[in-house]
Design a protein around this motif. Sequence first.
Motif, PDB file in Angstrom:
ATOM      1  N   ASN A 163      -3.641  43.301 -89.413  1.00  0.00           N
ATOM      2  CA  ASN A 163      -5.005  43.787 -89.701  1.00  0.00           C
ATOM      3  C   ASN A 163      -5.245  43.020 -90.785  1.00  0.00           C
ATOM      4  O   ASN A 163      -6.504  42.702 -91.238  1.00  0.00           O
ATOM      5  N   MET A 164      -4.545  42.817 -92.053  1.00  0.00           N
ATOM      6  CA  MET A 164      -4.777  42.002 -93.122  1.00  0.00           C
ATOM      7  C   MET A 164      -4.984  40.640 -92.814  1.00  0.00           C
ATOM      8  O   MET A 164      -6.080  39.822 -93.250  1.00  0.00           O
ATOM      9  N   ILE A 165      -4.339  40.039 -91.863  1.00  0.00           N
ATOM     10  CA  ILE A 165      -4.485  38.693 -91.657  1.00  0.00           C
ATOM     11  C   ILE A 165      -5.951  38.687 -90.671  1.00  0.00           C
ATOM     12  O   ILE A 165      -6.541  37.569 -91.055  1.00  0.00           O
ATOM     13  N   GLY A 166      -6.142  39.478 -89.966  1.00  0.00           N
ATOM     14  CA  GLY A 166      -7.318  39.136 -89.417  1.00  0.00           C
ATOM     15  C   GLY A 166      -8.631  39.457 -89.989  1.00  0.00           C
ATOM     16  O   GLY A 166      -9.427  38.516 -90.002  1.00  0.00           O
ATOM     17  N   THR A 167      -8.632  40.437 -90.825  1.00  0.00           N
ATOM     18  CA  THR A 167      -9.767  40.924 -91.603  1.00  0.00           C
ATOM     19  C   THR A 167     -10.087  39.617 -92.823  1.00  0.00           C
ATOM     20  O   THR A 167     -11.282  39.516 -93.019  1.00  0.00           O
ATOM     21  N   THR A 168      -8.927  39.138 -93.343  1.00  0.00           N
ATOM     22  CA  THR A 168      -8.987  38.163 -94.423  1.00  0.00           C
ATOM     23  C   THR A 168      -9.608  36.975 -93.558  1.00  0.00           C
ATOM     24  O   THR A 168     -10.241  36.259 -94.342  1.00  0.00           O
ATOM     25  N   ALA A 169      -9.194  36.532 -92.571  1.00  0.00           N
ATOM     26  CA  ALA A 169      -9.677  35.350 -91.821  1.00  0.00           C
ATOM     27  C   ALA A 169     -11.090  35.408 -91.562  1.00  0.00           C
ATOM     28  O   ALA A 169     -11.862  34.514 -91.691  1.00  0.00           O
ATOM     29  N   ASN A 170     -11.503  36.806 -91.018  1.00  0.00           N
ATOM     30  CA  ASN A 170     -12.719  36.841 -90.716  1.00  0.00           C
ATOM     31  C   ASN A 170     -13.771  36.789 -91.936  1.00  0.00           C
ATOM     32  O   ASN A 170     -14.775  36.279 -91.844  1.00  0.00           O
ATOM     33  N   ALA A 171     -13.210  37.247 -93.095  1.00  0.00           N
ATOM     34  CA  ALA A 171     -14.050  37.534 -94.390  1.00  0.00           C
ATOM     35  C   ALA A 171     -14.289  36.102 -94.919  1.00  0.00           C
ATOM     36  O   ALA A 171     -15.439  35.811 -95.358  1.00  0.00           O
ATOM     37  N   PHE A 172     -13.538  35.103 -94.838  1.00  0.00           N
ATOM     38  CA  PHE A 172     -13.663  33.825 -95.268  1.00  0.00           C
ATOM     39  C   PHE A 172     -14.307  32.698 -94.293  1.00  0.00           C
ATOM     40  O   PHE A 172     -14.509  31.729 -94.807  1.00  0.00           O
ATOM     41  N   ASN A 173     -14.588  33.256 -93.194  1.00  0.00           N
ATOM     42  CA  ASN A 173     -15.404  32.452 -92.104  1.00  0.00           C
ATOM     43  C   ASN A 173     -16.592  31.675 -92.789  1.00  0.00           C
ATOM     44  O   ASN A 173     -16.878  30.622 -92.557  1.00  0.00           O
ATOM     45  N   SER A 174     -17.428  32.706 -93.573  1.00  0.00           N
ATOM     46  CA  SER A 174     -18.497  32.107 -93.868  1.00  0.00           C
ATOM     47  C   SER A 174     -18.512  31.126 -95.077  1.00  0.00           C
ATOM     48  O   SER A 174     -19.377  30.116 -95.011  1.00  0.00           O
ATOM     49  N   LEU A 175     -17.265  31.196 -95.628  1.00  0.00           N
ATOM     50  CA  LEU A 175     -17.110  30.112 -96.712  1.00  0.00           C
ATOM     51  C   LEU A 175     -16.914  28.767 -96.034  1.00  0.00           C
ATOM     52  O   LEU A 175     -17.415  27.694 -96.449  1.00  0.00           O
ATOM     53  N   PHE A 176     -16.259  28.686 -94.889  1.00  0.00           N
ATOM     54  CA  PHE A 176     -15.880  27.663 -94.401  1.00  0.00           C
ATOM     55  C   PHE A 176     -16.999  26.879 -93.481  1.00  0.00           C
ATOM     56  O   PHE A 176     -17.213  25.669 -93.376  1.00  0.00           O
ATOM     57  N   PHE A 177     -17.805  27.984 -93.047  1.00  0.00           N
ATOM     58  CA  PHE A 177     -18.961  27.488 -92.262  1.00  0.00           C
ATOM     59  C   PHE A 177     -20.058  26.510 -93.226  1.00  0.00           C
ATOM     60  O   PHE A 177     -20.526  25.915 -92.892  1.00  0.00           O
ATOM     61  N   MET A 178     -20.161  27.477 -94.387  1.00  0.00           N
ATOM     62  CA  MET A 178     -20.995  26.828 -95.444  1.00  0.00           C
ATOM     63  C   MET A 178     -20.615  25.360 -96.096  1.00  0.00           C
ATOM     64  O   MET A 178     -21.552  24.574 -96.145  1.00  0.00           O
ATOM     65  N   LEU A 237      -9.452  39.841 -84.204  1.00  0.00           N
ATOM     66  CA  LEU A 237     -10.400  39.151 -85.256  1.00  0.00           C
ATOM     67  C   LEU A 237      -9.733  37.685 -85.826  1.00  0.00           C
ATOM     68  O   LEU A 237     -10.567  36.728 -86.131  1.00  0.00           O
ATOM     69  N   PHE A 238      -8.358  37.527 -85.857  1.00  0.00           N
ATOM     70  CA  PHE A 238      -7.974  36.311 -86.277  1.00  0.00           C
ATOM     71  C   PHE A 238      -8.223  35.246 -85.263  1.00  0.00           C
ATOM     72  O   PHE A 238      -8.567  33.708 -85.550  1.00  0.00           O
ATOM     73  N   PHE A 239      -8.141  35.528 -83.785  1.00  0.00           N
ATOM     74  CA  PHE A 239      -8.278  34.335 -82.816  1.00  0.00           C
ATOM     75  C   PHE A 239      -9.686  34.169 -83.023  1.00  0.00           C
ATOM     76  O   PHE A 239      -9.936  33.185 -82.620  1.00  0.00           O
ATOM     77  N   LYS A 240     -10.399  34.934 -82.960  1.00  0.00           N
ATOM     78  CA  LYS A 240     -11.871  34.762 -83.179  1.00  0.00           C
ATOM     79  C   LYS A 240     -12.295  33.974 -84.389  1.00  0.00           C
ATOM     80  O   LYS A 240     -13.059  32.869 -84.152  1.00  0.00           O
TER      81      LYS A 240
END
Length: 410
Positions: free
Chosen positions: A12-27, A142-145
């Motif tokens: 859960n920590m891995i998935g939520t963290t990866a999802n939270a940082f997605n916007s940073l990488f997209f930007m 969440l991690f895979f997505k």
Amino acid sequence: MGNNTKKNVIWNMIGTTANAFNSLFFMIIVTRINGLKDSGIFTLAFSLACLFCFIGNYEGRVFQVTDVKQDFSNKEYIVHRISSCILMMVTVLIYCLIMKYDAYKMSVTFALCFMKCCEVFSDVFYGVLQKNDNLELVGKSLFFKSIASILVFVVLDMVTKNLLLSCVGLDLIWLVVLFLYDIPKTKNLIQKEEKISLTNIIKLYKDGFFSFSILFLAVYLVNAQKYALDGIVAESLQAIFGIVLMPATIISLACQYLLQPILNTIANLYALGQKKEFNILIFKSALLVLVFGLVCIIGAYLLGIPVLNILYGVNISDYKLCLILIILGAIFYSLSTLVSAALTTIRHTFVQFIVYSVTSLFALFVSKLFIINFSLIGASLAYLLCMFIQFLLYLLIYVYIMRKQDFKEV
């Protein structure tokens, strides 16, 4: 801690963290490949998607998972989520028309909002999985997505240099995982004999209203200046503000990690009626946030701008003051989050709705005024001022309640 519990927590920590940082990488990807104009459109559209997704999510997974008496069936939660997701996308369309977006800006906004719509629809199935002690599967999803989204986005954008096409690629990723992983993994946990009552669907809207309002206003508040910049400044300046605002998101997330471990202790102290120890723990936690914030300010002053220049491939050296003001604001926001957790523990939630309503109204009027007069410096000042006022209101309310309320063993 059991083996299954460990897996649940870790994934859960891995998935939520990866999802939270997605916007940073997209930007970073959009700024480097498409330039500041597209980056400005993207940062605004993504912020709007994050706001409107709370209409889709409405009462949220916490409400669903804590329904231990099973007042509502799994099927009712799913049907309710379908209706709220439709409401979300209709709201997005109306907003774009009111703001008179051109076809390109509207399409990008709609595509990113649809991705978030898929995310909140997946979340209702995550709620079923979590209630059945399968949080590990949620984290994996969440991690895979997140990983697939970044890979698809960067490849599409590098090949086509088309932001809209890249955003549509994100939609496809979330749809594919939703239908090939999330729903199949949940299917066997939903009983065929479960009933669906229209009365209960309406009741879900009523019961979840304050939870929805607080979350919606919270997201509006942290992005209020982005929304206020829309139509006033060029997309390139919107992008620059998005870049200097990004560290605030990371600071808030880091503070969440600092505060999460003490939540159970706070709850236990309240349950045992230990008011003095409760206040001491909140005070020590606030000091921890302030020390962490001071380190962030020093780091931002010395290294912040050079690091952001390297990451995004643009020169924002003229906006150092904006960055410092925003980080100060993020510290006040993190302190507000701590006080909010304390007030929620002692079951004072309605007053938080009042705090967010007052602060959001203040942000709505002040942000545009400051931006028109001082551009990005004005936006940064407005952000700091809004966060400070929110913290001040929280602090005054907390002190007042603590003086009035006696703790009794729960």
